[in-house]
Design a protein around this motif. Structure first.
Motif, PDB file in Angstrom:
ATOM      1  N   HIS A 229      -1.461   8.647  -5.249  1.00 37.72           N
ATOM      2  CA  HIS A 229      -1.455   7.187  -5.503  1.00 37.72           C
ATOM      3  C   HIS A 229      -1.950   6.454  -4.266  1.00 37.72           C
ATOM      4  N   TYR A 230      -1.364   6.775  -3.094  1.00 37.12           N
ATOM      5  CA  TYR A 230      -1.728   6.054  -1.866  1.00 37.12           C
ATOM      6  C   TYR A 230      -3.132   6.403  -1.379  1.00 37.12           C
ATOM      7  N   SER A 231      -3.624   7.586  -1.770  1.00 33.92           N
ATOM      8  CA  SER A 231      -4.969   7.984  -1.310  1.00 33.92           C
ATOM      9  C   SER A 231      -6.043   7.111  -1.962  1.00 33.92           C
TER      10      SER A 231
ATOM     11  N   ALA B 250      -6.760  -0.807 -10.743  1.00 30.10           N
ATOM     12  CA  ALA B 250      -6.210   0.557 -10.666  1.00 30.10           C
ATOM     13  C   ALA B 250      -4.830   0.622 -11.306  1.00 30.10           C
ATOM     14  N   PHE B 251      -4.009  -0.407 -11.044  1.00 33.03           N
ATOM     15  CA  PHE B 251      -2.675  -0.414 -11.657  1.00 33.03           C
ATOM     16  C   PHE B 251      -2.770  -0.539 -13.178  1.00 33.03           C
ATOM     17  N   ALA B 252      -3.830  -1.179 -13.643  1.00 35.02           N
ATOM     18  CA  ALA B 252      -3.995  -1.378 -15.094  1.00 35.02           C
ATOM     19  C   ALA B 252      -4.519  -0.118 -15.783  1.00 35.02           C
TER      20      ALA B 252
ATOM     21  N   LEU C  38       7.469   6.304  -9.605  1.00 29.91           N
ATOM     22  CA  LEU C  38       8.246   7.217  -8.740  1.00 29.91           C
ATOM     23  C   LEU C  38       8.809   6.464  -7.542  1.00 29.91           C
ATOM     24  N   GLN C  39       8.037   5.517  -7.014  1.00 32.63           N
ATOM     25  CA  GLN C  39       8.549   4.724  -5.885  1.00 32.63           C
ATOM     26  C   GLN C  39       9.758   3.882  -6.325  1.00 32.63           C
ATOM     27  N   LEU C  40       9.691   3.358  -7.559  1.00 33.69           N
ATOM     28  CA  LEU C  40      10.852   2.601  -8.076  1.00 33.69           C
ATOM     29  C   LEU C  40      12.068   3.519  -8.221  1.00 33.69           C
TER      30      LEU C  40
ATOM     31  N   GLN D  25       7.005   5.600   2.688  1.00 30.54           N
ATOM     32  CA  GLN D  25       7.640   4.278   2.571  1.00 30.54           C
ATOM     33  C   GLN D  25       6.708   3.348   1.800  1.00 30.54           C
ATOM     34  N   PRO D  26       7.198   2.679   0.762  1.00 31.38           N
ATOM     35  CA  PRO D  26       6.314   1.819  -0.013  1.00 31.38           C
ATOM     36  C   PRO D  26       6.001   0.518   0.712  1.00 31.38           C
ATOM     37  N   TYR D  27       4.909  -0.133   0.326  1.00 28.67           N
ATOM     38  CA  TYR D  27       4.549  -1.507   0.734  1.00 28.67           C
ATOM     39  C   TYR D  27       4.011  -1.634   2.173  1.00 28.67           C
ATOM     40  N   VAL D  28       4.463  -0.778   3.083  1.00 23.53           N
ATOM     41  CA  VAL D  28       4.090  -0.983   4.497  1.00 23.53           C
ATOM     42  C   VAL D  28       2.589  -0.787   4.716  1.00 23.53           C
ATOM     43  N   GLY D  29       2.009   0.173   4.013  1.00 25.25           N
ATOM     44  CA  GLY D  29       0.567   0.426   4.183  1.00 25.25           C
ATOM     45  C   GLY D  29      -0.251  -0.769   3.735  1.00 25.25           C
ATOM     46  N   TRP D  30       0.125  -1.306   2.594  1.00 30.48           N
ATOM     47  CA  TRP D  30      -0.599  -2.491   2.080  1.00 30.48           C
ATOM     48  C   TRP D  30      -0.409  -3.683   3.016  1.00 30.48           C
ATOM     49  N   THR D  31       0.797  -3.846   3.537  1.00 29.17           N
ATOM     50  CA  THR D  31       1.064  -4.999   4.404  1.00 29.17           C
ATOM     51  C   THR D  31       0.197  -4.929   5.659  1.00 29.17           C
TER      52      THR D  31
ATOM     53  N   LEU E 159       1.707 -11.681   0.053  1.00 25.25           N
ATOM     54  CA  LEU E 159       0.742 -11.167  -0.929  1.00 25.25           C
ATOM     55  C   LEU E 159       1.196  -9.822  -1.507  1.00 25.25           C
ATOM     56  N   VAL E 160       1.762  -8.954  -0.662  1.00 25.93           N
ATOM     57  CA  VAL E 160       2.237  -7.649  -1.151  1.00 25.93           C
ATOM     58  C   VAL E 160       3.408  -7.855  -2.117  1.00 25.93           C
ATOM     59  N   SER E 161       4.329  -8.735  -1.744  1.00 28.97           N
ATOM     60  CA  SER E 161       5.470  -9.017  -2.642  1.00 28.97           C
ATOM     61  C   SER E 161       4.976  -9.604  -3.959  1.00 28.97           C
ATOM     62  N   GLY E 162       4.035 -10.528  -3.851  1.00 25.28           N
ATOM     63  CA  GLY E 162       3.516 -11.163  -5.067  1.00 25.28           C
ATOM     64  C   GLY E 162       2.794 -10.181  -5.958  1.00 25.28           C
ATOM     65  N   PHE E 163       1.942  -9.364  -5.350  1.00 24.45           N
ATOM     66  CA  PHE E 163       1.207  -8.372  -6.147  1.00 24.45           C
ATOM     67  C   PHE E 163       2.191  -7.394  -6.798  1.00 24.45           C
ATOM     68  N   PHE E 164       3.152  -6.916  -6.000  1.00 23.16           N
ATOM     69  CA  PHE E 164       4.119  -5.953  -6.561  1.00 23.16           C
ATOM     70  C   PHE E 164       4.844  -6.585  -7.745  1.00 23.16           C
ATOM     71  N   GLY E 165       5.288  -7.827  -7.552  1.00 24.43           N
ATOM     72  CA  GLY E 165       6.031  -8.520  -8.613  1.00 24.43           C
ATOM     73  C   GLY E 165       5.202  -8.699  -9.869  1.00 24.43           C
ATOM     74  N   VAL E 166       3.945  -9.102  -9.690  1.00 26.51           N
ATOM     75  CA  VAL E 166       3.071  -9.341 -10.851  1.00 26.51           C
ATOM     76  C   VAL E 166       2.865  -8.044 -11.640  1.00 26.51           C
ATOM     77  N   GLN E 167       2.574  -6.938 -10.901  1.00 29.02           N
ATOM     78  CA  GLN E 167       2.309  -5.696 -11.649  1.00 29.02           C
ATOM     79  C   GLN E 167       3.598  -5.164 -12.272  1.00 29.02           C
ATOM     80  N   HIS E 168       4.730  -5.458 -11.641  1.00 32.22           N
ATOM     81  CA  HIS E 168       6.018  -4.987 -12.189  1.00 32.22           C
ATOM     82  C   HIS E 168       6.410  -5.774 -13.435  1.00 32.22           C
TER      83      HIS E 168
END
Ligand SMILES: CCC[C@@H]1OCC(CO)=C1C(=O)O
Length: 196
Positions: free
Chosen positions: A66-68, A98-100, A111-113, A124-130, A159-168
């Protein structure tokens, strides 16, 4: 002469990983068995265990796959040479795509959830995107593209929180069927608030 056995093993591993992603995305970690994965990919359990000794190692491999995706996505967009803030938009639009559509990305997110239920060291989730977005937003500030007073690190976290929330939310309500409509709603609001 390329080692055909090596090539075959690489292909088999990729097939098992995809089948595992389909199972994990559909049913989650706990309800997925190695037997389910083996059946889905048309192999014996032994063949799956050869590549992944247990389900936890399989989950780690799916999350890592996923992260790759993200460095590959970023590389392609950077090669097009857009201004930094436009690059931020394109990278996140690419992530939404990609998420779609990408089952490995969808499985990694699920799996991260479920990470507290998985006895494995998941990235660790989110840190790479941040970090990625903070770097691009710092370049955007240096290029005068950010509104006065916008902090690149804070904007990256938002932006990471917003994107995560929207896709969730999209996944929970529509199985991500409406993600490509929902994401631009948040994106346009967020970008309007930070653009100079
Ligand atoms: C770009 C938003 C962050 C992204 O949203 C879902 C998810 C899965 O863990 C993410 C991550 O770990 O970075």
């Amino acid at each position: 002469m390329p080692d055909l056995r090596q090539e075959r093993a690489v292909q088999t591993r990729a097939q098992v990983l995809r089948a595992a992603a389909e199972e994990f995305a559909e049913k989650g970690f706990k309800s997925t068995s190695i037997q389910d994965v083996a059946k889905r990919v048309g192999m014996t359990k032994g063949a799956v265990y050869f590549h992944f000794p247990n389900k936890e190692i399989l989950a780690i491999a799916v999350v890592e796959a996923h992260y790759s995706r993200w460095p590959e996505l970023l590389e392609g967009i950077l090669a097009e040479g857009h201004p930094p803030l436009d690059t931020v938009v394109r990278v996140l639009d690419g992530a939404a795509q990609a998420f779609a559509t990408d089952i490995v990305v969808q499985a990694g997110a699920r799996l991260q959830l479920e990470r507290s239920l998985i006895d494995a060291e998941l990235p660790q989730p989110y840190v790479g995107w941040t970090q990625l977005l903070a770097h691009l937003l710092t370049s955007a500030r240096e290029a005068g593209e950010l509104r006065e007073g916008v902090d690149p690190e804070a904007a990256a976290r938002a932006l990471v929180s917003g994107f995560f929330g929207v896709q969730h939310v999209s996944d929970t309500l529509t199985g991500r069927a409406d993600l490509l409509q929902r994401w631009p709603e948040f994106r346009d609001l967020a970008m309007a608030s930070i653009r100079a």
